[in-house]
Design an enzyme around this catalytic site. Structure first.
Site, PDB file in Angstrom:
ATOM      1  N   LYS A   5       0.846  -1.206   0.000  1.00  6.46           N
ATOM      2  CA  LYS A   5       0.000   0.000   0.000  1.00  6.46           C
ATOM      3  C   LYS A   5       0.878   1.252   0.000  1.00  6.46           C
ATOM      4  CE  LYS A   5       0.100  -0.283   4.966  1.00  6.46           C
ATOM      5  NZ  LYS A   5      -0.533  -0.759   6.179  1.00  6.46           N
ATOM      6  N   TYR A 232      13.467  31.763  -3.430  1.00  5.61           N
ATOM      7  CA  TYR A 232      12.253  32.526  -3.168  1.00  5.61           C
ATOM      8  C   TYR A 232      12.322  33.227  -1.816  1.00  5.61           C
ATOM      9  CZ  TYR A 232       9.744  30.285  -7.019  1.00  5.61           C
ATOM     10  OH  TYR A 232       9.320  29.868  -8.243  1.00  5.61           O
TER      11      TYR A 232
HETATM   12  C1  PLP Z   1       0.338  -1.700   6.774  1.00  2.00           C
HETATM   13  C2  PLP Z   1      -0.158  -2.900   7.430  1.00  2.00           C
HETATM   14  C3  PLP Z   1       0.721  -3.909   7.865  1.00  2.00           C
HETATM   15  C4  PLP Z   1       2.227  -3.789   7.817  1.00  2.00           C
HETATM   16  O1  PLP Z   1       2.679  -3.079   8.939  1.00  2.00           O
HETATM   17  P1  PLP Z   1       4.245  -2.917   9.224  1.00  2.00           P
HETATM   18  O2  PLP Z   1       4.302  -2.307  10.560  1.00  2.00           O
HETATM   19  O3  PLP Z   1       4.759  -2.005   8.160  1.00  2.00           O
HETATM   20  O4  PLP Z   1       4.839  -4.261   9.122  1.00  2.00           O
HETATM   21  C5  PLP Z   1       0.166  -5.067   8.372  1.00  2.00           C
HETATM   22  N1  PLP Z   1      -1.164  -5.230   8.462  1.00  2.00           N
HETATM   23  C6  PLP Z   1      -2.036  -4.275   8.073  1.00  2.00           C
HETATM   24  C7  PLP Z   1      -3.492  -4.521   8.205  1.00  2.00           C
HETATM   25  C8  PLP Z   1      -1.574  -3.086   7.553  1.00  2.00           C
HETATM   26  O5  PLP Z   1      -2.434  -2.140   7.176  1.00  2.00           O
END
Ligand code: PLP
Length: 335
Positions: A5, A232
């Protein structure tokens, strides 16, 4: 499962997903439907779990063979309404997300009877897995809370599993839980930040390597006289003859504007080149008066775990945000 994601934790979802598919990963996970659609459209065949599907777009979930996480009674109703109109000889797989203490998304214990009854009416809905998320797998001081979440998860999973006559997988471990709670691996784990080399477990952290480097090249070099100003708002001023390098990375690339005016240094030819003046949308100027360098030399934004951690401290955040705010227009190379 590897979580890809948020633009693949900033690494680039398509390149990352294809790489992981080649490496034999079983499952990919994303947050919303369009993230999954993008990866599917790129030709990735792996199953893709959608952690928080938008209720009005379940048609896309079905069209692109994504697997939704059902996290509330409302989301279950929306999903059921979508598949009701479709042929009953086709199975539709789902995951059930359970709230064991995060209070973010997830079904509660007292909702399970209704959920089970509702799903039992649709034999073509298959619960592929039940899962939950720990609030504090990175924090040793909260281990009692974590163990209670795990216990609650087992109870809820048991209630669901015994209501169906097929096997339902269980998973709860994110990166830190993978190394810290091996007893909670069950049938699958969900790797995220660990893939990028970060862990709160000291032994593991020492073994894991940084995987991401953000670098660019000096676009132009300027030799300025004392009193001249840079960028800027003329926020950068030199008090002595100075050499300034223009770097083609700006806040729109994820080089946070708070890093301007000396709050971060790029590494050029092994030396620190502090930002001078305001960071622009596409461009940043750094002071290279004491560095031997020329146009087209490499400038590193971050290249080690230490640099990512210190960047996250300067920005009062965590490595996750450092990575996920690198914008899509930055070219990703997979080596
Ligand atoms: C993002 C996510 C993870 C991964 O988490 P990390 O701390 O990066 O390992 C695991 N489970 C769910 C449901 C997530 O949304």
């Amino acid at each position: 499962m590897v979580m890809v994601k948020a633009y693949g934790y900033g690494l680039g979802p398509i390149g990352l997903s294809k790489f992981l598919e080649e490496q034999g990963v079983d499952y990919l996970g994303v947050a919303n439907i369009l993230e999954g659609v993008e990866i599917r459209k790129a030709g990735v065949k792996l199953p893709i779990a959608i952690m928080k599907p938008e209720l009005e777009s379940f048609d896309l979930v079905i069209k692109h063979q994504l697997t939704p996480a059902i996290f509330s009674l409302t989301s279950l109703t929306a999903f059921v309404n979508t598949i009701k109109t479709l042929p009953v000889d086709k199975n539709f797989n789902i995951h059930l997300k359970l709230d064991t203490g995060m209070h973010r998304l997830g079904l509660k214990m007292d909702e399970l009877d209704e959920v089970i009854k509702s799903i039992q009416q649709y034999p073509n809905i298959i619960i592929e897995s039940v899962f939950s998320q720990l609030t504090s797998s990175d924090n040793y001081e909260e281990d009692t809370f974590s163990f209670n979440q795990i216990k609650q998860f087992e109870k809820m999973a048991e209630k669901i599993s015994t209501s169906f006559n097929y096997k339902i997988d269980k998973h709860i471990a994110n990166s830190n839980a993978i190394v810290r709670f091996p007893e909670a691996h069950y049938d699958m784990v969900r790797l995220g930040i660990g893939l990028l080399g970060f862990s709160e477990d000291k032994t593991t952290n020492g073994v894991l390597k940084n995987v991401a480097v953000l670098k660019t090249k000096i676009a132009q070099i300027h030799h300025l006289q004392a009193g001249e100003t840079i960028g800027y708002g003329r926020m950068g001023k030199v008090t002595k003859p100075s050499t300034i390098a223009t770097i083609p990375i700006g806040y729109a690339d994820g080089f946070n504007r708070q890093l301007g005016n000396g709050n971060w240094s790029l590494i050029i030819n092994g030396k620190s080149a502090p930002t001078i003046g305001n960071i622009c949308m596409d461009i940043t100027m750094v002071d290279v008066t004491d560095i031997e360098c020329s146009e087209e030399d490499i400038a590193l934004f971050f290249n080690t775990k230490e640099s990512v951690l210190s960047l996250s401290k300067v920005l009062k955040t965590i490595p996750y945000e450092v990575f996920t705010t690198i914008s899509p227009r930055v070219k990703r190379d997979f080596i």
